[in-house]
Scaffold this motif. Sequence first.
Motif, mmCIF file in Angstrom:
data_model
loop_
_atom_site.group_PDB
_atom_site.id
_atom_site.type_symbol
_atom_site.label_atom_id
_atom_site.label_comp_id
_atom_site.label_asym_id
_atom_site.label_seq_id
_atom_site.Cartn_x
_atom_site.Cartn_y
_atom_site.Cartn_z
ATOM 1 N N GLN A 252 0.823 -1.196 0.000
ATOM 2 C CA GLN A 252 0.000 0.000 0.000
ATOM 3 C C GLN A 252 0.866 1.258 0.000
ATOM 4 O OE1 GLN A 252 -2.143 1.214 3.652
ATOM 5 N NE2 GLN A 252 -4.024 0.734 2.526
ATOM 6 N N GLY A 253 1.908 1.255 0.819
ATOM 7 C CA GLY A 253 2.812 2.400 0.897
ATOM 8 C C GLY A 253 3.603 2.614 -0.372
ATOM 9 N N LEU A 254 4.049 1.520 -1.014
ATOM 10 C CA LEU A 254 4.790 1.642 -2.268
ATOM 11 C C LEU A 254 3.953 2.347 -3.326
ATOM 12 C CD1 LEU A 254 6.603 -1.800 -2.767
ATOM 13 C CD2 LEU A 254 7.647 0.389 -2.216
ATOM 14 N N LEU A 255 2.691 1.953 -3.464
ATOM 15 C CA LEU A 255 1.834 2.554 -4.470
ATOM 16 C C LEU A 255 1.535 4.011 -4.137
ATOM 17 C CD1 LEU A 255 0.146 2.175 -7.040
ATOM 18 C CD2 LEU A 255 -1.763 1.514 -5.574
ATOM 19 N N ALA A 256 1.269 4.313 -2.877
ATOM 20 C CA ALA A 256 0.908 5.677 -2.483
ATOM 21 C C ALA A 256 2.079 6.641 -2.597
ATOM 22 C CB ALA A 256 0.374 5.680 -1.054
ATOM 23 N N SER A 257 3.324 6.124 -2.621
ATOM 24 C CA SER A 257 4.509 6.984 -2.680
ATOM 25 C C SER A 257 4.781 7.525 -4.077
ATOM 26 C CB SER A 257 5.745 6.198 -2.210
ATOM 27 O OG SER A 257 5.597 5.751 -0.881
ATOM 28 N N ILE A 258 4.072 7.023 -5.083
ATOM 29 C CA ILE A 258 4.360 7.390 -6.472
ATOM 30 C C ILE A 258 3.604 8.662 -6.843
ATOM 31 C CG2 ILE A 258 4.248 6.629 -8.876
ATOM 32 C CD1 ILE A 258 4.170 3.749 -7.832
ATOM 33 N N SER A 267 -1.041 18.574 -2.289
ATOM 34 C CA SER A 267 -0.983 17.429 -1.393
ATOM 35 C C SER A 267 0.460 17.045 -1.107
ATOM 36 C CB SER A 267 -1.721 16.241 -2.006
ATOM 37 O OG SER A 267 -1.041 15.781 -3.148
ATOM 38 N N THR A 268 0.635 16.308 -0.032
ATOM 39 C CA THR A 268 1.942 15.760 0.322
ATOM 40 C C THR A 268 1.953 14.283 -0.038
ATOM 41 O OG1 THR A 268 2.256 17.308 2.140
ATOM 42 C CG2 THR A 268 3.539 15.277 2.219
ATOM 43 N N LEU A 269 3.006 13.853 -0.732
ATOM 44 C CA LEU A 269 3.118 12.441 -1.086
ATOM 45 C C LEU A 269 3.250 11.595 0.171
ATOM 46 C CD1 LEU A 269 5.614 12.607 -4.077
ATOM 47 C CD2 LEU A 269 3.209 11.982 -4.202
ATOM 48 N N TYR A 270 2.601 10.449 0.163
ATOM 49 C CA TYR A 270 2.783 9.508 1.254
ATOM 50 C C TYR A 270 4.206 8.956 1.192
ATOM 51 C CZ TYR A 270 2.178 5.435 4.247
ATOM 52 O OH TYR A 270 2.313 4.511 5.237
ATOM 53 N N SER A 271 4.830 8.763 2.324
ATOM 54 C CA SER A 271 6.155 8.140 2.363
ATOM 55 C C SER A 271 6.189 7.136 3.502
ATOM 56 C CB SER A 271 7.270 9.178 2.532
ATOM 57 O OG SER A 271 7.098 9.919 3.723
ATOM 58 N N ILE A 272 6.810 6.006 3.238
ATOM 59 C CA ILE A 272 6.938 4.964 4.251
ATOM 60 C C ILE A 272 7.986 5.426 5.259
ATOM 61 C CG2 ILE A 272 7.467 2.534 4.671
ATOM 62 C CD1 ILE A 272 6.760 2.013 1.738
ATOM 63 N N PRO A 273 7.654 5.519 6.540
ATOM 64 C CA PRO A 273 8.631 6.005 7.518
ATOM 65 C C PRO A 273 9.782 5.020 7.692
ATOM 66 C CG PRO A 273 6.675 5.168 8.630
ATOM 67 C CD PRO A 273 6.355 5.159 7.169
ATOM 68 N N GLY A 274 10.917 5.547 8.125
ATOM 69 C CA GLY A 274 12.052 4.688 8.456
ATOM 70 C C GLY A 274 12.754 4.122 7.241
ATOM 71 N N ARG A 559 12.069 8.506 -2.669
ATOM 72 C CA ARG A 559 11.803 9.610 -3.590
ATOM 73 C C ARG A 559 10.709 10.524 -3.042
ATOM 74 N NH1 ARG A 559 9.930 7.694 -9.366
ATOM 75 N NH2 ARG A 559 11.903 6.579 -9.114
ATOM 76 N N SER A 560 9.655 9.941 -2.512
ATOM 77 C CA SER A 560 8.554 10.764 -2.000
ATOM 78 C C SER A 560 9.014 11.604 -0.812
ATOM 79 C CB SER A 560 7.369 9.884 -1.603
ATOM 80 O OG SER A 560 7.693 9.025 -0.522
ATOM 81 N N GLN A 561 9.909 11.071 0.034
ATOM 82 C CA GLN A 561 10.420 11.840 1.163
ATOM 83 C C GLN A 561 11.199 13.066 0.684
ATOM 84 O OE1 GLN A 561 12.700 9.276 3.730
ATOM 85 N NE2 GLN A 561 11.098 7.729 3.859
#
Length: 736
Positions: A252-258, A267-274, A559-561
Amino acid sequence: MSYPLEIENLRTQIRLRHSVVQAVSDLSLHIEAGETLGLVGESGCGKSMTGLSIMGLLPPGGSIVGGSVRVDGRELVGLPEPELQRVRGNEVAMVFQDSMTSLNPTRTIGYQVAEPVRRHLGAGKAEARERALEVLGLVGLPRPAERLDDYPHQLSGGLRQRVLIAMALACGPKVLIADEPTTAMDVTIQSQILHLLDDLKKRLGMAVLLITHDMGVVAGRADRVHVMYAGQLVERAGTTELFDAMAHPYTQGLLASIPQLDQPPASTLYSIPGIPPDLADPPRGCRFAARCPYADARCETEPTLAVTGPARAGAEHEVACWHPVEGPLPRLAAPTPAPSATPTPGPTATARPATEPAPGPATGPQEDERAELVAVTGLVREFPVRSGLFGRSGLSVKAVSDVSFTVRRGETFGLVGESGCGKSTIGRMVVALDRPDRGAVALRGEDLATLGGRPLRRRRRDLQLMFQDPYASLDPRVRVGATLREPLEIQGIGSRREQDRRIRELLAEVGLPGSAVDRYPHEFSGGQRQRIGLARALALSPALIVADEPVSALDVSIRSQVLNLMKRLQATHELSYVVISHDLAVVKYLADRIGVMYLGRLVEVGPAAEIYAAPAHHYTAGLIDSIPVPDPRAERSKPRDGVRGELPSPVHPPSGCRFRTRCPAAQAICAEELPPLRPFGPGHAAACHFPLREPEPDRPAAPVATLATPVTPVTPAGRTTEQTADPSTPDSRRTP
């Protein structure tokens, strides 16, 4: 049932001096003939190591310590090296990521493609050369007979990748492993290579393992998708099933980060923390738990792959998660603040919105009121081609030919186009690292070309460059603190104590700990090194940063971060950016206005939203059509034409319109006359004789893109037939 490729419980380790890396842990998969299996995940998750395990090409210290790898029913694990060599390149072949380093620079293309035929099939020299010619034609290499005696450096990146594919196909393998075959390529070349792999798979009935971190690539090419994280499979399903109803929070996070073309600019891109865990000491239980918003005590026990949700007709969907989610994050949901505490997980955790408020540059009526910061006018830059005894050939590379645009304060101007179109050359001239042959770059009305010495050095405080490769741009022998101090010392800013304080402020601003000052570049991840590069660019509080491919080499989550960080810093410091990229989705997310370049010329310029919604130039439309979309239905329904052919030589560019040799609407006039920039709306102009839209004849072209110093096209002797021939009949969809 015997599959072309079948892996069961594969375990691969890399033994280092003081530790053992668990690179692949208990991996099982199979691929049928004529099927493409997509293997996705971040760097270091074990994707490439899986491919190398199949090929028996593990790095020093690497070994398979458990499990089975079978090709057409034949076990490869434990096979003696001489027998494995007969399988490798014959029954199973691999297309590697970097075509330049994968090809031998001292051998011709014909020799390298013919080599596996001679080795595996026992063919003679003439017969192997004929086979090489055949497969080079099969992969669509232009004029293959002429290319047989060329060397790798004489080919473009896209042509070299075709040569690698030809080498892999030379012996007709049953299994083809494509390891990031299009990473860092232009979207046009990427589209051509992916279509080629698709066609070859169907024609030859191969089983294809497509390794990538790009969810858009697998959406349009893979029949099934396996998601890897930290050396393990965490989810597997049919492609449409996975994108519609993904169940693992990591997927889910991989897709939302694109970043996508319909992404709201505010909007702010979603990024997987850590960051992913260290596989030399993997955590107990679920390896994703430290980055997961739904983790609880149950996650200390390792989950196993199990069927999830109501099974669709014939769908196989398995996930390794104690708290599966319900499909993709709602990217277009109303902005909401991120939760202050970790949500309480349940059997099916509810997805969180991917968007939240993100202050950005002013838009709307106020945009034109912002002060002009940089004006680029009639920029021309050519580089002489040196050859012969005295190093003079009389030829030159036409890198930039009469380009004009402006950048306002607090604005992001995006420059897009294929590699070799002159984007980076313009970036270097904007920050005064190179001087134009003609034209001007003016900072607040002052032409930088008229300055030198101390005055130019002082102006450079306002102009900084963020490089594409963060590792190559940092001195590996210098600690981060000294790297950030250097521009302050050169400009004579502050005492030692004040510089120390500024360095700590910079690290905090880009999200790095204060302890980073004493560490070397190799001790950081790629995303962290890019943050260091951004901190260095910010050190002198510049007005403009030229970001040259700032995220092209990063995983989607990292990349999203970095993209979110760039937007936040722009709002905080009222920065202006010139973002140079071949990734149009990234530029669309960042930019207020976009300039599209082709072979040294600006062919279209205008507001970002309008350029993407209603392009006027055929090249712009082709670039947009070539962007991989992380949606299986949309990706597979896209037209296949895109931008055809290869970029012509910048030494001998086509006469008239330089895009005419690849344009579906070109006519005789396109070879004779350079098309002027014509207006298509407020601030929107394009240079095309037969545009996709009707221009506005009564409105003058936008001043940001005037052709200030027209350059008469030259028709040098020796141009190839492809560059001088009359263009093909225009597409019936276009109206001249």
